[in-house]
Design an enzyme around this catalytic site. Sequence first.
Site, PDB file in Angstrom:
ATOM      1  N   VAL A 119      33.472  40.663  37.068  1.00  0.00           N
ATOM      2  CA  VAL A 119      33.641  39.544  37.996  1.00  0.00           C
ATOM      3  C   VAL A 119      33.866  39.983  39.432  1.00  0.00           C
ATOM      4  O   VAL A 119      33.887  39.150  40.340  1.00  0.00           O
ATOM      5  CB  VAL A 119      34.813  38.634  37.561  1.00  0.00           C
ATOM      6  CG1 VAL A 119      34.475  37.917  36.271  1.00  0.00           C
ATOM      7  CG2 VAL A 119      36.105  39.420  37.426  1.00  0.00           C
ATOM      8  N   TYR A 120      34.049  41.264  39.688  1.00  0.00           N
ATOM      9  CA  TYR A 120      34.252  41.721  41.062  1.00  0.00           C
ATOM     10  C   TYR A 120      32.943  41.577  41.835  1.00  0.00           C
ATOM     11  O   TYR A 120      31.953  42.267  41.554  1.00  0.00           O
ATOM     12  CB  TYR A 120      34.719  43.176  41.099  1.00  0.00           C
ATOM     13  CG  TYR A 120      36.080  43.407  40.489  1.00  0.00           C
ATOM     14  CD1 TYR A 120      36.938  42.364  40.190  1.00  0.00           C
ATOM     15  CD2 TYR A 120      36.510  44.701  40.201  1.00  0.00           C
ATOM     16  CE1 TYR A 120      38.191  42.586  39.633  1.00  0.00           C
ATOM     17  CE2 TYR A 120      37.766  44.937  39.646  1.00  0.00           C
ATOM     18  CZ  TYR A 120      38.596  43.873  39.359  1.00  0.00           C
ATOM     19  OH  TYR A 120      39.826  44.102  38.806  1.00  0.00           O
ATOM     20  N   GLY A 121      32.962  40.668  42.808  1.00  0.00           N
ATOM     21  CA  GLY A 121      31.744  40.403  43.563  1.00  0.00           C
ATOM     22  C   GLY A 121      30.641  39.829  42.710  1.00  0.00           C
ATOM     23  O   GLY A 121      29.460  39.999  43.014  1.00  0.00           O
ATOM     24  N   ALA A 122      31.027  39.128  41.609  1.00  0.00           N
ATOM     25  CA  ALA A 122      30.037  38.553  40.683  1.00  0.00           C
ATOM     26  C   ALA A 122      29.031  39.616  40.220  1.00  0.00           C
ATOM     27  O   ALA A 122      27.830  39.371  40.154  1.00  0.00           O
ATOM     28  CB  ALA A 122      29.322  37.367  41.314  1.00  0.00           C
TER      29      ALA A 122
END
Length: 343
Positions: free
Chosen positions: A52-55
């Site tokens: 989920v970091y930066g999608a």
Amino acid sequence: MDYRLLGRSGCAVSAYALGTMTFGSETDEETSFAQLDAFVEAGGTLLDCADVYGAGAAETIVGRWLAQRPADVVDRMVIVTKGRFPATSVFGAEGTSRRHLRRALEASLRRLGRGHVDMYMVHSWDPLTPLEETLGFLDDAVRAGLISYPGLSNYLGWQVQKAADLAQARGLAAPVALQPSYSLLVREIEWEIAPAAAHNGLGLLCWSPLGGGWLTGKYTQDHRPVGATRLGEDPGRGLEAYDRRAANPRTWQVLEAAAKVAADRGATMAQVALAWVAQRPGVSSVLLGARSVPQLLENLGAAELTLSAEEMEHLTAVSAPDAAPWPYGADGVEQRTRDLPQR
């Protein structure tokens, strides 16, 4: 840089890890590459990612960086990533079911350009999926050679214990690490979570060791933050919201104590706060997150700082979290220890 074992595993990791949450969102690819290079130059080995970091952008950036670096650098890296939350807008693409974690892990491996990661962490507890299903998937992933170790993130103490008990009872690969928030301002994990992790051999990988920027000293009691900082852009942001923390006198007592130690040692407040976490029992590695290379380099300076026993005791006493008399306050401690057998 010191190196430590990851919980009860035989995997050695750097005492400070590079968190990639800002990659692809607050930090562009060029700056992310520069941070990764600076981290390696300082002796760092543990890279912490999540889908989920930066999608997904953070994993993609790390994957591109790995593809452009020599084999001896890549081989030193211990790659960690996590799955649980929705990284896409696809309906139902979340949770810790076999279905979602299989798809999430496959997608993470593609973005990282790897056939294997060293640790795959469940990013948070899922109340809808039986824990047996989640642990079964992690065990299968170990056996398939997709991951070396399972890990847990943001679990409560009873959840850690349940996972450890189930893994042992069913002969499944046991989690070796837990990723909680831990800092001079957030110490409540010491009541139940850290003891459960220690009892079951899980090393702590501590996120937000600077309390969302509070322990750098950039926020003051007289002025609400403004400008290009996390709380300057959004004073009500998350756990570190300004009004909530500023209203607690303990916050300012902790900051004052950290500033005094920093001045005495010729260090920054951030380095003192990071060193305190790194020297706490059960900590395998401390996650560093930065928007810029200068921020990262300052934080990496904590690897050169060892606090004295007196400094540790003072900071620990000043930052003791508020607790009611029972069960975690003085009355509870006294009752739990009163009848301990004499050794």
